[in-house]
Design a protein around this motif. Structure first.
Motif, PDB file in Angstrom:
ATOM      1  N   GLY A  90      29.240  44.703  48.820  1.00 35.65           N
ATOM      2  CA  GLY A  90      28.615  46.163  48.285  1.00 35.65           C
ATOM      3  C   GLY A  90      29.656  47.073  48.443  1.00 35.65           C
ATOM      4  O   GLY A  90      30.993  46.650  48.791  1.00 35.65           O
ATOM      5  N   LEU A  91      29.511  48.219  47.722  1.00 36.17           N
ATOM      6  CA  LEU A  91      30.362  49.421  47.691  1.00 36.17           C
ATOM      7  C   LEU A  91      30.130  50.078  48.830  1.00 36.17           C
ATOM      8  O   LEU A  91      29.090  50.454  49.512  1.00 36.17           O
ATOM      9  CB  LEU A  91      29.960  49.939  46.528  1.00 36.17           C
ATOM     10  CG  LEU A  91      29.808  49.317  45.205  1.00 36.17           C
ATOM     11  CD1 LEU A  91      29.409  50.066  44.036  1.00 36.17           C
ATOM     12  CD2 LEU A  91      31.065  48.525  44.865  1.00 36.17           C
ATOM     13  N   ALA A  92      31.302  50.810  49.152  1.00 31.47           N
ATOM     14  CA  ALA A  92      31.441  51.789  50.367  1.00 31.47           C
ATOM     15  C   ALA A  92      30.742  53.013  49.737  1.00 31.47           C
ATOM     16  O   ALA A  92      30.672  53.684  48.790  1.00 31.47           O
ATOM     17  CB  ALA A  92      32.801  52.125  50.756  1.00 31.47           C
ATOM     18  N   CYS A  98      35.720  61.139  48.471  1.00 28.92           N
ATOM     19  CA  CYS A  98      37.303  60.544  48.466  1.00 28.92           C
ATOM     20  C   CYS A  98      37.573  60.030  47.179  1.00 28.92           C
ATOM     21  O   CYS A  98      36.999  58.985  46.698  1.00 28.92           O
ATOM     22  CB  CYS A  98      37.384  59.663  49.692  1.00 28.92           C
ATOM     23  SG  CYS A  98      39.001  58.587  49.696  1.00 28.92           S
ATOM     24  N   LEU A  99      38.785  60.331  46.605  1.00 28.38           N
ATOM     25  CA  LEU A  99      39.049  59.809  45.222  1.00 28.38           C
ATOM     26  C   LEU A  99      39.232  58.385  45.392  1.00 28.38           C
ATOM     27  O   LEU A  99      39.245  57.316  44.417  1.00 28.38           O
ATOM     28  CB  LEU A  99      40.281  60.450  44.826  1.00 28.38           C
ATOM     29  CG  LEU A  99      39.931  61.958  44.414  1.00 28.38           C
ATOM     30  CD1 LEU A  99      41.313  62.609  43.867  1.00 28.38           C
ATOM     31  CD2 LEU A  99      39.118  62.133  43.429  1.00 28.38           C
ATOM     32  N   ASN A 105      35.263  51.726  44.202  1.00 26.43           N
ATOM     33  CA  ASN A 105      33.982  51.557  43.874  1.00 26.43           C
ATOM     34  C   ASN A 105      33.795  51.231  42.607  1.00 26.43           C
ATOM     35  O   ASN A 105      33.068  50.375  42.114  1.00 26.43           O
ATOM     36  CB  ASN A 105      33.129  52.643  44.431  1.00 26.43           C
ATOM     37  CG  ASN A 105      32.681  52.592  45.875  1.00 26.43           C
ATOM     38  OD1 ASN A 105      33.075  51.469  46.694  1.00 26.43           O
ATOM     39  ND2 ASN A 105      32.245  53.830  46.501  1.00 26.43           N
ATOM     40  N   ALA A 106      34.396  52.014  41.699  1.00 21.58           N
ATOM     41  CA  ALA A 106      34.451  52.016  40.123  1.00 21.58           C
ATOM     42  C   ALA A 106      34.914  50.487  39.833  1.00 21.58           C
ATOM     43  O   ALA A 106      34.330  49.669  39.073  1.00 21.58           O
ATOM     44  CB  ALA A 106      35.201  52.998  39.425  1.00 21.58           C
ATOM     45  N   ALA A 107      36.065  50.130  40.536  1.00 22.36           N
ATOM     46  CA  ALA A 107      36.721  48.732  40.022  1.00 22.36           C
ATOM     47  C   ALA A 107      35.630  47.796  40.574  1.00 22.36           C
ATOM     48  O   ALA A 107      35.667  46.755  39.890  1.00 22.36           O
ATOM     49  CB  ALA A 107      38.180  48.696  40.515  1.00 22.36           C
ATOM     50  N   VAL A 111      33.802  44.549  38.495  1.00 23.32           N
ATOM     51  CA  VAL A 111      33.896  43.252  38.671  1.00 23.32           C
ATOM     52  C   VAL A 111      32.727  42.485  39.190  1.00 23.32           C
ATOM     53  O   VAL A 111      32.323  41.255  38.521  1.00 23.32           O
ATOM     54  CB  VAL A 111      35.104  42.951  39.700  1.00 23.32           C
ATOM     55  CG1 VAL A 111      35.233  41.638  40.077  1.00 23.32           C
ATOM     56  CG2 VAL A 111      36.601  43.687  39.154  1.00 23.32           C
ATOM     57  N   LEU A 112      31.920  43.048  40.016  1.00 22.03           N
ATOM     58  CA  LEU A 112      30.709  42.551  40.388  1.00 22.03           C
ATOM     59  C   LEU A 112      29.562  42.563  39.360  1.00 22.03           C
ATOM     60  O   LEU A 112      28.955  41.419  39.379  1.00 22.03           O
ATOM     61  CB  LEU A 112      30.282  43.310  41.652  1.00 22.03           C
ATOM     62  CG  LEU A 112      31.014  43.165  43.019  1.00 22.03           C
ATOM     63  CD1 LEU A 112      30.388  44.122  44.057  1.00 22.03           C
ATOM     64  CD2 LEU A 112      30.960  42.020  43.363  1.00 22.03           C
ATOM     65  N   LEU A 113      29.432  43.397  38.526  1.00 25.89           N
ATOM     66  CA  LEU A 113      28.626  43.385  37.401  1.00 25.89           C
ATOM     67  C   LEU A 113      28.929  42.248  36.454  1.00 25.89           C
ATOM     68  O   LEU A 113      28.019  41.638  36.150  1.00 25.89           O
ATOM     69  CB  LEU A 113      28.582  44.726  36.756  1.00 25.89           C
ATOM     70  CG  LEU A 113      27.685  44.663  35.493  1.00 25.89           C
ATOM     71  CD1 LEU A 113      26.160  44.466  35.980  1.00 25.89           C
ATOM     72  CD2 LEU A 113      27.800  45.970  34.981  1.00 25.89           C
TER      73      LEU A 113
END
Length: 147
Positions: A90-92, A98-99, A105-107, A111-113
Motif C-alpha cells: 500500500g501507499l504511505a 511531505c514531498l 506514492n506517485a511512483a 507501478v501497482l496499477l
C-alpha cells in the motif's frame, strides 16, 4: 496483513464440483475448506449471482455448476468474489505534505496499477477448465471425497 485466499479456495471448490458432477452441499464444501458452511454460502453467493453456480435447498440439493469451467476464467471468479485486493502493498499516508512521500506514492501507484492491470489481463486468459485439466486425480478419488 493476512492474505486473501478466497480466489484459490473457490478455484479448488469449482474443480472438485466439476469432477463430482452432482450437487455439493455447503457442509461438504466447508469440510473441504475447513471453514463454516455459512462462510461457504456467503462466498458462493457471488458466484451464483454472476451465473456460474446454481443452488437448490433441501434434501438432495446443493451447489452445482451452471456453465462449463471452460467458459469461466480466473478473472471471472475474482470479479464474482467482489474484486478483492490483489496486492498487500500500500501507499504511505503518514505525512501527505511531505514531498518525498508524495513522489514515492506517485511512483508506487503507477507501478501497482500497471501490475494489477497485467495480472487481471492474465487472469482473463486462463480458464478454470484448463486449470482443471492440469490436476491429476488418482484412481478411485471420487469414492474418498469428503461427504
Amino acid at each position: 496483513m493476512p492474505s486473501d485466499s478466497r480466489l484459490s479456495r473457490m478455484l479448488h471448490v469449482l474443480i472438485h464440483m466439476d469432477r463430482i458432477a452432482e450437487p455439493v452441499t455447503s457442509e461438504t464444501i466447508s469440510r473441504m475448506l475447513d471453514t463454516n458452511p455459512v462462510v461457504v454460502r456467503r462466498t458462493m453467493a457471488g458466484l451464483r449471482a454472476a451465473g456460474y453456480l446454481t443452488s437448490v435447498k433441501g434434501h438432495g440439493g446443493g451447489w452445482t455448476l451452471a456453465i462449463p469451467l471452460d467458459k469461466v476464467t480466473l478473472r471471472d471468479v475474482h470479479e464474482a468474489l467482489g474484486n478483492p485486493k490483489l496486492f498487500a502493498i500500500g501507499l504511505a499516508d503518514d505525512n501527505p505534505a511531505c514531498l518525498v512521500e508524495r513522489a514515492v506514492n506517485a511512483a508506487l501507484k503507477e507501478v501497482l496499477l500497471e501490475a494489477e492491470q497485467r495480472l487481471l489481463q492474465r487472469f482473463g486468459e486462463v480458464t478454470i477448465g484448463a486449470l482443471s485439466r492440469d490436476v491429476a486425480f488418482p484412481e478411485g478419488w471420487l469414492k474418498h471425497r469428503p461427504r
